[in-house]
Write a protein that holds these residues in place. Structure first.
Motif, short mmCIF file in Angstrom:
data_model
loop_
_atom_site.label_atom_id
_atom_site.label_comp_id
_atom_site.label_asym_id
_atom_site.label_seq_id
_atom_site.Cartn_x
_atom_site.Cartn_y
_atom_site.Cartn_z
N THR A 135 0.87 -1.13 0.13
CA THR A 135 -0.17 -0.06 -0.21
C THR A 135 0.73 1.19 0.03
O THR A 135 1.84 1.22 0.68
CB THR A 135 -1.00 -0.08 1.16
OG1 THR A 135 -0.15 0.47 2.41
CG2 THR A 135 -1.75 -1.41 1.38
N SER A 136 0.34 2.24 -0.66
CA SER A 136 1.11 3.49 -0.98
C SER A 136 0.43 4.84 -0.67
O SER A 136 -0.64 4.69 -0.98
CB SER A 136 1.82 3.65 -2.16
OG SER A 136 2.62 4.75 -2.39
N ALA A 137 0.91 5.70 0.08
CA ALA A 137 0.24 7.18 0.39
C ALA A 137 1.22 8.07 0.03
O ALA A 137 2.40 8.07 0.63
CB ALA A 137 -0.41 6.98 1.81
N SER A 138 0.67 9.20 -0.02
CA SER A 138 1.54 10.62 -0.62
C SER A 138 0.57 11.63 0.03
O SER A 138 1.39 12.71 -0.27
CB SER A 138 1.95 10.63 -1.89
OG SER A 138 0.65 10.80 -2.76
N GLY A 139 -0.34 11.67 0.43
CA GLY A 139 -1.07 12.75 1.12
C GLY A 139 -1.14 12.87 2.60
O GLY A 139 -0.04 12.57 3.25
N GLU A 140 -1.67 13.52 3.03
CA GLU A 140 -1.99 13.98 4.42
C GLU A 140 -2.46 12.95 5.52
O GLU A 140 -2.32 12.76 6.87
CB GLU A 140 -2.72 15.30 4.63
CG GLU A 140 -4.38 15.12 4.28
CD GLU A 140 -5.02 16.53 4.49
OE1 GLU A 140 -5.49 16.60 5.69
OE2 GLU A 140 -5.06 17.14 3.64
N ILE A 152 6.52 -7.70 0.67
CA ILE A 152 5.15 -7.46 1.13
C ILE A 152 5.61 -6.02 2.10
O ILE A 152 6.35 -5.95 3.05
CB ILE A 152 4.79 -8.44 1.99
CG1 ILE A 152 4.36 -9.64 1.25
CG2 ILE A 152 3.30 -7.90 2.75
CD1 ILE A 152 4.04 -10.87 2.12
N GLY A 153 4.69 -5.02 1.89
CA GLY A 153 5.07 -3.74 2.63
C GLY A 153 4.06 -2.64 2.42
O GLY A 153 3.10 -2.70 1.82
N THR A 154 4.44 -1.39 3.12
CA THR A 154 3.88 -0.23 3.09
C THR A 154 4.71 0.82 2.99
O THR A 154 5.65 0.98 3.12
CB THR A 154 3.05 -0.04 4.39
OG1 THR A 154 3.70 0.15 5.48
CG2 THR A 154 2.00 -1.36 4.35
N PHE A 155 4.19 2.04 2.28
CA PHE A 155 5.07 3.23 2.05
C PHE A 155 4.45 4.28 2.10
O PHE A 155 3.15 4.48 1.70
CB PHE A 155 5.66 3.01 0.58
CG PHE A 155 6.50 4.08 0.08
CD1 PHE A 155 7.96 4.23 0.39
CD2 PHE A 155 5.89 5.11 -0.63
CE1 PHE A 155 8.43 5.52 0.00
CE2 PHE A 155 6.60 6.13 -1.31
CZ PHE A 155 7.89 6.16 -0.83
N THR A 156 4.94 5.43 2.52
CA THR A 156 4.53 6.94 2.66
C THR A 156 5.64 7.97 2.21
O THR A 156 6.64 7.65 2.39
CB THR A 156 4.18 7.38 4.13
OG1 THR A 156 3.46 8.52 3.85
CG2 THR A 156 4.94 7.21 5.05
N SER A 157 5.00 8.74 1.35
CA SER A 157 5.94 9.94 1.14
C SER A 157 5.26 11.24 1.25
O SER A 157 5.62 12.20 0.81
CB SER A 157 6.43 9.62 -0.38
OG SER A 157 4.96 9.89 -1.44
N GLY A 158 4.25 11.15 2.12
CA GLY A 158 3.58 12.24 2.71
C GLY A 158 3.56 12.75 3.98
O GLY A 158 4.54 12.29 4.92
N ALA A 159 2.50 13.38 4.48
CA ALA A 159 2.36 13.48 5.95
C ALA A 159 1.75 12.46 6.67
O ALA A 159 1.82 12.42 7.99
CB ALA A 159 1.57 14.86 6.13
N ALA A 164 11.30 12.60 2.22
CA ALA A 164 10.68 13.72 2.28
C ALA A 164 9.59 13.88 2.75
O ALA A 164 8.47 14.72 2.64
CB ALA A 164 10.37 14.08 0.44
N SER A 165 9.19 12.73 3.28
CA SER A 165 7.68 12.62 4.31
C SER A 165 8.04 13.07 5.41
O SER A 165 8.91 13.10 6.14
CB SER A 165 7.41 11.14 4.26
OG SER A 165 8.23 10.34 4.89
N SER A 166 6.93 13.45 6.14
CA SER A 166 6.71 13.79 7.59
C SER A 166 6.02 12.79 8.18
O SER A 166 6.10 12.85 9.83
CB SER A 166 6.18 15.09 8.01
OG SER A 166 4.94 15.22 7.31
N GLY A 167 5.50 11.71 7.66
CA GLY A 167 4.80 10.90 8.18
C GLY A 167 5.77 9.56 8.51
O GLY A 167 6.85 9.51 8.08
N GLY A 168 5.50 8.75 9.40
CA GLY A 168 6.25 7.70 9.83
C GLY A 168 5.95 6.37 9.10
O GLY A 168 4.99 6.30 8.48
N ALA A 201 11.69 1.41 8.02
CA ALA A 201 12.99 2.30 7.72
C ALA A 201 12.02 3.69 7.50
O ALA A 201 11.11 3.94 7.01
CB ALA A 201 13.86 2.04 6.58
N THR A 202 12.78 4.78 8.08
CA THR A 202 12.38 6.15 7.84
C THR A 202 13.45 7.07 7.45
O THR A 202 14.71 6.93 8.11
CB THR A 202 11.59 6.88 9.08
OG1 THR A 202 11.31 8.25 8.71
CG2 THR A 202 12.65 6.84 10.17
N GLY A 203 13.26 7.84 6.58
CA GLY A 203 14.21 8.83 6.25
C GLY A 203 13.81 10.33 6.51
O GLY A 203 14.71 11.29 6.02
#
Length: 326
Positions: A110-115, A140-147, A176-180, A200-202
């Motif tokens: 699953t992937s999210a890039s919003g708030e 198998i994973g989850t990913f965020t690039s947003g808040a 670039a994300s502020s979400g965890g 992992a978080t960057g």
């Protein structure tokens, strides 16, 4: 519901030209509605196409539910929910229930890039296998690039989970994300790892907690770790097993940013480490975490195995606590 075998081969027509075969529900950029849910159910499935629910508008992506006795997802096979800008949509959850799941070069995420937070990925089966096939890694994973945070990853098997070479179970947050990154939980009677389980978080949000529970946990050239390269802290690694046997493997929390590395806690009846490192490490300003190992029975360490907290820069190091009865 299908009554026979469901197969999504790569390509579309007989001559195998694009677009790829797919089952999908989508909300387009000019739409204000949500993408619908997708459900696929059959005794046997072989997936090398795409099963997807996505939104690139203001509506949410739908959830995906897959159920079958034997489910195989091969190279080129994707099961994905995704939500992206310009709207603030949420990505849906993914649920897979199977007697036997074989993820051989396939991808579930699953992937999210919003708030809003991304969807969870939950797999419940009797047996689960995740490994590389024909040079194609499986994950198998989850990913965020947003808040919003990336979703949780949950794997539960009544019998065995094998994370083979080139296989990964993970949650991650883009720099670039502020979400965890979400929590990752893996549990079964027997777990074998020669791939990776990690969070992992960057960015500025934390990585998730890793939880591994089994009667028997075997690592062979395997990695279990929580990592930060940014301002967010890394999550903890929690292992609760009957027996732990590790060969040339690592269980780690790490920071190379300003965020702190999480703690490592291992509880087991018996532990055997050969050429294996259990450590919390910092190579930057962030502090390393505490490492604790509680063994009710025998602890054996050979071939340069280490239980440690390492500070290779200005970051503070945590404590190490080891207890064993034999």
């Amino acid at each position: 519901n299908a009554t026979g075998e469901v197969e999504l081969p790569p390509g579309g027509p007989i001559d195998n030209v694009p677009p790829p075969t797919s089952i999908n529900s989508a909300a387009r950029p000019d739409s204000g509605g949500n993408a619908g849910a997708v459900r696929v159910e059959a005794p046997q499935m072989f997936v090398q196409g795409t099963i997807e629910s996505s939104s690139v508008g203001t509506g949410n992506a739908g959830r995906i539910d897959i159920a079958g006795d034997v489910i195989a997802i091969g190279p080129g096979g994707f099961v994905v929910t995704a939500a992206s800008a310009p709207g603030p949509p949420e990505s849906g959850d993914i649920s897979i229930q199977a007697g036997e799941l074989q993820l051989l070069g396939g991808v579930v995420f699953t992937s999210a890039s919003g708030e809003f937070d991304g969807g969870d990925t939950e797999i419940v089966a009797d047996d689960i296998l995740v490994e590389r096939l024909f040079g194609v890694d499986a994950s198998i994973g989850t990913f965020t690039s947003g808040a919003g945070n990336s979703g949780r990853v949950v794997l539960r098997a009544a019998n065995a989970i094998e994370i083979g070479t080139g296989g990964a179970i993970n949650s991650s947050a883009d720099p670039a994300s502020s979400g965890g990154a979400g929590d990752v939980s893996v549990s079964a009677a027997d777990i074998d790892v020669s791939g990776r389980i990690y969070s992992a978080t960057g960015g500025s949000g934390p990585s998730g907690t890793l939880s591994v529970a089994a009667e028997s946990l075997t690592l062979t050239n395997g990695l279990i770790y929580a990592q930060t390269t940014g301002a967010g802290g890394s999550g903890a690694v929690e292992v609760a097993v009957g027996s732990l046997a590790a060969l040339d493997s690592s269980i780690l929390t790490l920071t190379s940013g300003t965020g702190s590395a999480g703690a490592i806690g291992i509880e087991a009846d018996d532990v055997g480490l050969e050429g294996t490192t259990v450590a919390s490490q910092t190579v930057a300003a962030g502090s390393a975490g505490q490492v604790s190992l509680d063994v009710e029975g025998r602890l054996a360490m050979t071939n340069g195995s280490r239980i440690a907290v390492d500070s290779l820069s200005e970051g503070l190091s945590g404590d190490v606590r080891v207890s064993a009865d034999a």
